[in-house]
Design an enzyme around this catalytic site. Sequence first.
Site, PDB file in Angstrom:
ATOM      1  N   CYS A 146      -3.894  12.132 -10.900  1.00  0.00           N
ATOM      2  CA  CYS A 146      -3.845  13.577 -10.687  1.00  0.00           C
ATOM      3  C   CYS A 146      -3.486  14.319 -11.972  1.00  0.00           C
ATOM      4  CB  CYS A 146      -2.822  13.904  -9.613  1.00  0.00           C
ATOM      5  SG  CYS A 146      -2.685  15.672  -9.339  1.00  0.00           S
ATOM      6  N   ARG A 173     -15.876   7.041 -15.559  1.00  0.00           N
ATOM      7  CA  ARG A 173     -16.076   7.467 -14.164  1.00  0.00           C
ATOM      8  C   ARG A 173     -14.728   7.851 -13.523  1.00  0.00           C
ATOM      9  NH1 ARG A 173     -14.422   7.029  -9.047  1.00  0.00           N
ATOM     10  NH2 ARG A 173     -14.169   4.774  -9.264  1.00  0.00           N
ATOM     11  N   ASN A 187      -5.093   5.369 -13.487  1.00  0.00           N
ATOM     12  CA  ASN A 187      -5.481   3.970 -13.528  1.00  0.00           C
ATOM     13  C   ASN A 187      -4.579   3.203 -14.488  1.00  0.00           C
ATOM     14  OD1 ASN A 187      -8.428   3.518 -12.235  1.00  0.00           O
ATOM     15  ND2 ASN A 187      -8.274   5.579 -13.067  1.00  0.00           N
ATOM     16  N   HIS A 211      -8.438  -3.272  -8.547  1.00  0.00           N
ATOM     17  CA  HIS A 211      -8.383  -1.922  -9.118  1.00  0.00           C
ATOM     18  C   HIS A 211      -6.988  -1.353  -8.814  1.00  0.00           C
ATOM     19  CE1 HIS A 211     -10.295   2.150  -9.933  1.00  0.00           C
ATOM     20  NE2 HIS A 211      -9.249   2.519  -9.211  1.00  0.00           N
TER      21      HIS A 211
END
Lengths: 321, 321
Positions: free
Chosen positions: A250, A25, A259, A217
Site C-alpha cells: 500500500c 507488475r 512484496n 509469494h
Amino acid sequence: MNSTIFSTREAASFDQLIVQEVAPRDGLQIEPTWVETADKIALINGLSTCGFTRIEAGSFVSPKAIPALRDGEAVFQQIERQAGVIYVALVPNLKGAERALSARADELNLVMSASQTHNRANMRMSCESSLAAFDDIVRRALAAGARLNATVATAFGCPFEGRIDEDRVIGIVDAYREMGIEGITLADTTGMANPRQVARLVARVLEALPAAALTLHFHNTRGLGLANVLAAYESGARRFDAALGGLGGCPFAPGASGNICTEDLVNLCDEMGIPTGIDLPKLLALSRGLPALLGHDVPGQVAKAGRNCDVHPVPDYVRQI
Amino acid sequence: MNSTIFSTREAASFDQLIVQEVAPRDGLQIEPTWVETADKIALINGLSTCGFTRIEAGSFVSPKAIPALRDGEAVFQQIERQAGVIYVALVPNLKGAERALSARADELNLVMSASQTHNRANMRMSCESSLAAFDDIVRRALAAGARLNATVATAFGCPFEGRIDEDRVIGIVDAYREMGIEGITLADTTGMANPRQVARLVARVLEALPAAALTLHFHNTRGLGLANVLAAYESGARRFDAALGGLGGCPFAPGASGNICTEDLVNLCDEMGIPTGIDLPKLLALSRGLPALLGHDVPGQVAKAGRNCDVHPVPDYVRQI
C-alpha cells in the site's frame, strides 16, 4: 525433518533458489504516479540482464481497474527479450488472456483467492465463478502454446476471514492441476503468514506437486517475509516471487512494506551460500534508481545499507590509537 | 539436528523466548532530538507493565560522548520498579560502573568489540586494554551485589574488518566467563549476520554456556533480524534484545533499520506459538506513541500493519455480490 539451512553441519551445497521478479507488475500496479511506458520497458530490460529466468512484466486487467498498467501491450511488444527469460503476464479473465497472448506473453498467471470474501472483494465474484471462468482461459492458452500458472491468493490468511483452512488451499491446488495448469503460486497476499505455518503448508503441497511447479509469494507487511522464504526453502520450495526495492503493498501507508525485496533476498542467499544466478551489484544499481523513478523512498534495505560483505574504510583517528 | 521451528510435525510446546527491551538505551542513544527525562521515565514505566523481565534502561557513558543519555542517574532513580524486572545499565568503564551502582542498576552490561578496529573506533582502545579494564569493574560490581553481563560487539562481522573468526569470539566469551561475568551477549552490531552463521556460532557457544546466560542482539539493517532470531532459537538460544519500534541504528539514513523491533518479534512469536509472556496490544499502544515522542517515523511494521491475527470489516459492496 533435518534442517538443511540452519544446521550446524556444513552442507555440501544448497539447491538453487529461483527468483521471479514481479516489480513491473505487482510493484508498479499500485503506484499513484504514472510510470512512462519507456521507463517500464527500460526497467524490464535492465532486470532481464541481471540473471533472472522469470519476470512478471505486466498485467492485462481492465485499464479502469488498474490504470498504472494500462500499457501492457506496448510493454510486452517493445521489451528486449533475453533468451532463457520467461516473461509472465497476470490475466484476470478471457479478454485479458487474449490480450496477453496477442502481446506474446510467455506465461499467463491466473488468480483466485482461497478466501471467498477476498475473492468477492478483489475479483467481484465467488470462487466457484472464478474457477469456472478459468476453463476457457486454460483451453485458449494451451492452444496458443503458452505456459500457465495459477495463484492461490490469501493462501495463508485473509484480511477479512483470518486464517484459511489448509484443506481448502490443497483443494484449490488440486483443482488447478486437474484443469491442466502446470504452475501453482501460493500467495501471502497481505503478509499474514508465519514461518511455521509456511513450512507445514509447503510440505503438504509438495507431497503432490513437484518443487519446480511451486512458487511462493510473500509480502513483508509484518517483517516476516525473508523468514518465511527460509521456512519454505527448508520445506523444499525453490521458487519465490520478489519485487525490486520491495515495491508493492500500500503506497498510502508510509513505511509499510510490500512484496519481499528482491535485492534483500539475493543478499541473504549470497551470504548463506544459496545460489540464485542473480548479479547483486547490477540489481542494486537498478534498485537505487527507483526513488527517482517513483518519487518516493522504497522499503528495500540492502540498497541503503550495502551488502553484508561490503566493508568501510577505517577512520583516520583509529589508526592513531 | 532436528528442526523444532519449521518442522512439519507439531511440537508439544515451544520454550519461552525471553525479550530484553533495549529501546531506552540502544534506541534512544542515537536520537538527535532530546527526550525529556520525564518522557524516558514514562516510557520505561510503560514497558515495565508489558511483561518484560529485563529492560536496558540507560547507560552511564560520558555525557559528551552520548548526550542523549546524560540523565541516566535521574532515570534509574525515578523509574517505578516492578518486581521481577531486571533494570540493566550499559557501562563503558569503572567510573560509569560506579555511577550505575549508585543509581541502583540491577545489572551492568560491559561492551567490547571482537574486532580490534571496531573496538578502537568505538571505545578508543585496543581489545587488550578493554579486557584489562573489565577486571576492576567486575570486582566492584560483584562486591556491590550487582549482576554482570558482557557484550561481544561485532561478533558476526565488523564494518571495517568484515567477517570475524569464530574462534576469536569463542575466546572472548571464555575470557568473560573466566573473569566471573555470568551473562554473555553476542551482538550483530551493524546487521551483518546471516541465519546460517548465527546457527553455527550459537551452537558452538552453547557447548560451554547455559542458554540462560546467553543473549543475542541483532540489528535489522539488511532485513535479516527476525530470520536470525529464529536461527538462534532453533540452535538453542532463548534470550534476545529488541527495541520498541525498531529504534536504534542510524537516524540519518531514513528507512534504514536499527535493532530488531520488539513488537514485530512478539507478533512473530505469538503467531508461531512461542511464549514470551509479553502483552502485545499494550506494547503496540506504547510503540504508536514513539513518532510523536521522537518527531519521526520508526521502522517497526506491526504497529503500522496491525497483528497477523487482526481482521478487517468486510466492505459493503462485497456483501452484495
